[in-house]
Design a protein around this motif. Structure first.
Motif, short mmCIF file in Angstrom:
data_model
loop_
_atom_site.label_atom_id
_atom_site.label_comp_id
_atom_site.label_asym_id
_atom_site.label_seq_id
_atom_site.Cartn_x
_atom_site.Cartn_y
_atom_site.Cartn_z
N VAL A 197 63.38 51.80 70.58
CA VAL A 197 62.00 52.22 70.79
C VAL A 197 61.11 51.84 69.62
O VAL A 197 61.57 51.74 68.46
CB VAL A 197 61.92 53.74 71.04
N THR A 198 59.84 51.65 69.94
CA THR A 198 58.83 51.34 68.93
C THR A 198 57.54 52.04 69.33
O THR A 198 57.44 52.61 70.42
CB THR A 198 58.61 49.82 68.83
N ALA A 199 56.55 51.97 68.46
CA ALA A 199 55.24 52.56 68.76
C ALA A 199 54.41 51.58 69.58
O ALA A 199 54.55 50.36 69.44
CB ALA A 199 54.52 52.91 67.48
N ALA A 204 61.45 60.42 66.80
CA ALA A 204 60.45 60.04 67.80
C ALA A 204 59.04 60.09 67.22
O ALA A 204 58.22 59.19 67.46
CB ALA A 204 60.57 60.95 69.03
N VAL A 238 58.63 57.18 64.62
CA VAL A 238 58.53 55.89 65.30
C VAL A 238 57.16 55.77 65.99
O VAL A 238 56.50 54.73 65.91
CB VAL A 238 59.66 55.71 66.33
N ALA A 239 56.72 56.82 66.63
CA ALA A 239 55.41 56.79 67.30
C ALA A 239 54.27 56.57 66.30
O ALA A 239 53.23 56.01 66.66
CB ALA A 239 55.19 58.10 68.07
N VAL A 268 64.26 60.74 74.59
CA VAL A 268 62.85 60.34 74.46
C VAL A 268 62.25 59.98 75.81
O VAL A 268 61.22 59.32 75.87
CB VAL A 268 62.70 59.16 73.48
N GLU A 299 53.93 57.37 74.57
CA GLU A 299 53.89 57.59 73.12
C GLU A 299 54.85 56.65 72.41
O GLU A 299 54.70 56.36 71.23
CB GLU A 299 54.26 59.05 72.80
N LEU A 300 55.88 56.21 73.14
CA LEU A 300 56.85 55.23 72.65
C LEU A 300 56.99 54.14 73.70
O LEU A 300 56.79 54.37 74.89
CB LEU A 300 58.22 55.88 72.40
N GLU A 344 59.87 51.29 75.07
CA GLU A 344 61.26 50.87 74.98
C GLU A 344 61.35 49.35 75.05
O GLU A 344 60.71 48.72 75.90
CB GLU A 344 62.10 51.49 76.10
#
Length: 318
Positions: free
Chosen positions: A174-176, A232, A235-236, A249, A257-258, A260
């Protein structure tokens, strides 16, 4: 020797103070002290000695401890055998689980189980994986739901515990939203910064294992935190990437918010496992829960939400 006295003896041996033992068994300190004195009077030996560091077992106490554990195990098996022979299904069960599993898997599943078996009273304790095995060993929970790690059953644990993998929980990269494109090469991915839990945590073990099995070096960590929720949030906020169970998540992914990202290779996954003590006879209530839990599956919405996000993921890939 009454089982109640043996249980109190083992709790005091574990807690090493009457105060903590009384809190554990929900009794007054005077009641705990009286029970230990009754057991010592019955056996004709002192079981504890008081040191500055707390209560220590005497040689007599050390001799009693494994026998007390075996007697309590036999007592539980005798009760289970009688209930099974009488065809009874009622009883009380205490489930232990990691917080993520409790909220994302057990919470949706338990109402159906309780509707099918209304005569079984279910309680739940939520804690970390190390504490789950200790609670299981000490008889404070009947079954544990956790993510299995390779070193979980070292030593004699294989003989003490039975286990069954229910399903493989996918790990999500996951990333923002709005971050720079991420490479789809494992080696390049391992060169980026990640947010992970602290060493010793089951989620950190999954993170390290995923990169080790991919044959890459361990990524640089932007932060080590104590919970999946903290990962979470970081990362967000753009602190780095995360590699964590998707179920942890799923709500953040739905809320955008995230984001994938596809894992560049075979998708890493964590085995969601239920663990219980080996017994010659299992309590009927526990047998029913173990059978029912074997059919636990990931919610259908997980796949649907994953498919719905696939087009947006491609926009952040090179």
């Amino acid at each position: 020797m009454h089982p109640r006295l043996l249980k109190t003896f083992l709790v005091v041996a574990r807690c090493r103070t009457v105060t903590r033992a009384a809190e554990t068994v929900h009794l007054a300190q005077s009641s705990v002290s009286d029970q230990i004195q009754s057991l010592e009077a019955e056996l004709g030996a002192v079981l504890f000695t008081r040191l500055k560091s707390g209560l220590e077992l005497t040689s007599a106490g050390l001799a009693l401890k494994p026998i007390a554990e075996e007697l309590l195990r036999l007592d539980a098996e005798a009760r289970a055998a009688v209930l099974a022979a009488a065809g009874q299904t009622s009883g009380a069960l205490t489930i232990g689980a990691l917080e993520t599993i409790a909220s994302a898997r057990l919470a949706p599943w338990l109402p159906g189980f309780q509707a099918s078996y209304p005569d079984i009273a279910v309680r739940m304790k939520v804690t970390d994986s190390g504490a789950l095995l200790r609670l299981l060993e000490e008889g404070d929970i009947d079954v544990a739901f956790c993510f299995e790690r390779r070193d979980m059953f070292n030593g004699g644990a294989n003989q003490r515990f039975a286990r069954r993998t229910i399903l493989a929980e996918p790990l999500a990269l996951v990333t923002a939203p709005g971050q720079k494109p991420v490479p789809c090469d494992l080696a390049a991915l391992a060169a980026l910064r990640f947010v992970a839990t602290e060493p010793g945590c089951i989620y950190r073990h999954m993170f390290d294992t995923a990169f080790a099995e991919a044959g890459t070096g361990t990524p640089e960590l932007a932060a080590e935190v104590g919970s999946i929720g903290a990962i979470a949030r970081l990362v967000a906020a753009g602190a780095g990437l995360g590699l964590i169970p998707r179920l942890a998540v799923s709500d953040a992914l739905k809320r955008r918010e995230l984001i994938e990202l596809p894992w560049p290779g075979p998708e890493p996954a964590a085995p969601l496992t239920m663990i219980w003590r080996r017994r010659r006879v299992q309590p009927p209530a526990l047998r029913r829960l173990l059978t029912a839990a074997s059919d636990m599956q990931a919610p259908a919405s997980s796949k649907a939400s994953s498919d719905a996000e696939s087009s947006s993921r491609s926009k952040v890939l090179l």
